[in-house]
Design a protein around this motif. Sequence first.
Motif, PDB file in Angstrom:
ATOM      1  N   LEU A  66       0.788  -1.224   0.000  1.00 39.05           N
ATOM      2  CA  LEU A  66       0.000   0.000   0.000  1.00 39.05           C
ATOM      3  C   LEU A  66       0.829   1.288   0.000  1.00 39.05           C
ATOM      4  O   LEU A  66       0.612   2.164  -0.827  1.00 39.05           O
ATOM      5  CB  LEU A  66      -0.941   0.014   1.222  1.00 39.05           C
ATOM      6  N   LEU A  67       1.754   1.420   0.927  1.00 44.03           N
ATOM      7  CA  LEU A  67       2.418   2.708   1.126  1.00 44.03           C
ATOM      8  C   LEU A  67       3.472   3.034   0.076  1.00 44.03           C
ATOM      9  O   LEU A  67       3.713   4.211  -0.210  1.00 44.03           O
ATOM     10  CB  LEU A  67       3.056   2.763   2.522  1.00 44.03           C
ATOM     11  N   ALA A  68       4.111   2.021  -0.499  1.00 48.08           N
ATOM     12  CA  ALA A  68       5.180   2.259  -1.472  1.00 48.08           C
ATOM     13  C   ALA A  68       4.899   1.512  -2.774  1.00 48.08           C
ATOM     14  O   ALA A  68       4.377   0.406  -2.754  1.00 48.08           O
ATOM     15  CB  ALA A  68       6.522   1.797  -0.899  1.00 48.08           C
ATOM     16  N   ASN A  69       5.247   2.152  -3.868  1.00 46.44           N
ATOM     17  CA  ASN A  69       5.264   1.474  -5.163  1.00 46.44           C
ATOM     18  C   ASN A  69       6.670   0.877  -5.272  1.00 46.44           C
ATOM     19  O   ASN A  69       7.609   1.575  -5.635  1.00 46.44           O
ATOM     20  CB  ASN A  69       4.991   2.469  -6.283  1.00 46.44           C
ATOM     21  N   VAL A  70       6.802  -0.402  -4.943  1.00 47.03           N
ATOM     22  CA  VAL A  70       8.131  -0.995  -4.795  1.00 47.03           C
ATOM     23  C   VAL A  70       8.922  -1.067  -6.105  1.00 47.03           C
ATOM     24  O   VAL A  70      10.126  -1.303  -6.078  1.00 47.03           O
ATOM     25  CB  VAL A  70       8.054  -2.385  -4.117  1.00 47.03           C
ATOM     26  N   VAL A  71       8.267  -0.825  -7.227  1.00 47.60           N
ATOM     27  CA  VAL A  71       8.985  -0.765  -8.499  1.00 47.60           C
ATOM     28  C   VAL A  71       9.804   0.522  -8.573  1.00 47.60           C
ATOM     29  O   VAL A  71      10.936   0.523  -9.042  1.00 47.60           O
ATOM     30  CB  VAL A  71       7.999  -0.856  -9.692  1.00 47.60           C
ATOM     31  N   MET A  72       9.236   1.619  -8.058  1.00 49.11           N
ATOM     32  CA  MET A  72       9.872   2.929  -8.173  1.00 49.11           C
ATOM     33  C   MET A  72      10.373   3.490  -6.846  1.00 49.11           C
ATOM     34  O   MET A  72      11.194   4.401  -6.843  1.00 49.11           O
ATOM     35  CB  MET A  72       8.877   3.934  -8.769  1.00 49.11           C
ATOM     36  N   GLU A  73       9.870   2.976  -5.734  1.00 49.71           N
ATOM     37  CA  GLU A  73      10.178   3.567  -4.436  1.00 49.71           C
ATOM     38  C   GLU A  73      10.810   2.540  -3.497  1.00 49.71           C
ATOM     39  O   GLU A  73      10.568   1.343  -3.625  1.00 49.71           O
ATOM     40  CB  GLU A  73       8.900   4.103  -3.772  1.00 49.71           C
ATOM     41  N   SER A  74      11.588   3.053  -2.574  1.00 46.84           N
ATOM     42  CA  SER A  74      12.117   2.218  -1.500  1.00 46.84           C
ATOM     43  C   SER A  74      11.588   2.789  -0.187  1.00 46.84           C
ATOM     44  O   SER A  74      11.135   3.928  -0.132  1.00 46.84           O
ATOM     45  CB  SER A  74      13.643   2.198  -1.515  1.00 46.84           C
ATOM     46  N   TYR A  75      11.655   1.985   0.853  1.00 48.10           N
ATOM     47  CA  TYR A  75      11.187   2.456   2.149  1.00 48.10           C
ATOM     48  C   TYR A  75      12.092   1.931   3.246  1.00 48.10           C
ATOM     49  O   TYR A  75      12.821   0.969   3.082  1.00 48.10           O
ATOM     50  CB  TYR A  75       9.733   2.040   2.404  1.00 48.10           C
ATOM     51  N   ARG A  76      12.026   2.637   4.364  1.00 42.75           N
ATOM     52  CA  ARG A  76      12.695   2.197   5.579  1.00 42.75           C
ATOM     53  C   ARG A  76      11.785   2.572   6.731  1.00 42.75           C
ATOM     54  O   ARG A  76      10.920   3.448   6.580  1.00 42.75           O
ATOM     55  CB  ARG A  76      14.084   2.814   5.726  1.00 42.75           C
ATOM     56  N   TYR A  77      11.982   1.925   7.851  1.00 43.05           N
ATOM     57  CA  TYR A  77      11.121   2.230   8.990  1.00 43.05           C
ATOM     58  C   TYR A  77      11.885   2.089  10.296  1.00 43.05           C
ATOM     59  O   TYR A  77      12.917   1.421  10.363  1.00 43.05           O
ATOM     60  CB  TYR A  77       9.870   1.357   9.000  1.00 43.05           C
ATOM     61  N   GLU A  78      11.365   2.769  11.310  1.00 43.15           N
ATOM     62  CA  GLU A  78      11.904   2.719  12.667  1.00 43.15           C
ATOM     63  C   GLU A  78      10.776   2.291  13.583  1.00 43.15           C
ATOM     64  O   GLU A  78       9.671   2.837  13.511  1.00 43.15           O
ATOM     65  CB  GLU A  78      12.415   4.102  13.096  1.00 43.15           C
ATOM     66  N   ILE A  79      11.048   1.323  14.437  1.00 39.87           N
ATOM     67  CA  ILE A  79      10.044   0.826  15.376  1.00 39.87           C
ATOM     68  C   ILE A  79      10.472   1.184  16.786  1.00 39.87           C
ATOM     69  O   ILE A  79      11.602   0.925  17.188  1.00 39.87           O
ATOM     70  CB  ILE A  79       9.878  -0.703  15.251  1.00 39.87           C
ATOM     71  N   GLU A  80       9.559   1.786  17.524  1.00 40.24           N
ATOM     72  CA  GLU A  80       9.818   2.167  18.906  1.00 40.24           C
ATOM     73  C   GLU A  80       8.707   1.599  19.794  1.00 40.24           C
ATOM     74  O   GLU A  80       7.528   1.823  19.539  1.00 40.24           O
ATOM     75  CB  GLU A  80       9.835   3.691  19.041  1.00 40.24           C
ATOM     76  N   ARG A  81       9.099   0.828  20.780  1.00 37.72           N
ATOM     77  CA  ARG A  81       8.115   0.283  21.728  1.00 37.72           C
ATOM     78  C   ARG A  81       7.720   1.391  22.685  1.00 37.72           C
ATOM     79  O   ARG A  81       8.566   2.092  23.224  1.00 37.72           O
ATOM     80  CB  ARG A  81       8.676  -0.904  22.491  1.00 37.72           C
ATOM     81  N   VAL A  82       6.416   1.553  22.896  1.00 43.55           N
ATOM     82  CA  VAL A  82       5.890   2.579  23.780  1.00 43.55           C
ATOM     83  C   VAL A  82       5.511   1.924  25.102  1.00 43.55           C
ATOM     84  O   VAL A  82       4.826   0.889  25.115  1.00 43.55           O
ATOM     85  CB  VAL A  82       4.655   3.268  23.157  1.00 43.55           C
ATOM     86  N   LYS A  83       5.960   2.536  26.190  1.00 41.58           N
ATOM     87  CA  LYS A  83       5.618   2.005  27.501  1.00 41.58           C
ATOM     88  C   LYS A  83       4.135   2.268  27.771  1.00 41.58           C
ATOM     89  O   LYS A  83       3.644   3.372  27.548  1.00 41.58           O
ATOM     90  CB  LYS A  83       6.465   2.664  28.592  1.00 41.58           C
ATOM     91  N   GLU A  84       3.462   1.243  28.229  1.00 42.61           N
ATOM     92  CA  GLU A  84       2.041   1.367  28.577  1.00 42.61           C
ATOM     93  C   GLU A  84       1.924   2.099  29.914  1.00 42.61           C
ATOM     94  O   GLU A  84       2.667   1.821  30.848  1.00 42.61           O
ATOM     95  CB  GLU A  84       1.421  -0.036  28.713  1.00 42.61           C
TER      96      GLU A  84
END
Length: 86
Positions: A66-84
């Motif tokens: 959904l978020l990226a057209n993988v033919v033309m775009e690349s993506y990266r992400y950062e995951i942060e755990r949130v304290k409840e």
Amino acid sequence: MYNVKVYVTYKESILDPQGEAVRGAVHRMGFDEIEDIRIGKYFEIKVSDTDDRSVEEVIETICDKLLANVVMESYRYEIERVKETV
């Protein structure tokens, strides 16, 4: 709960006309030291804890489908755990 930041940009081999237009405007402003500008998309996603899939798996699937057209775009992400908070 997790906060995930996703960055989507054109691959290096793909022309970025918006980035070129902004770079031209920046040069006209007198900032000739700017060599390149790439335009992209930024998403902030909150993910609840899940038992059947990892957060990485969920984010990879969403980005690929959904978020990226993988033919033309690349993506990266950062995951942060949130304290409840109780």
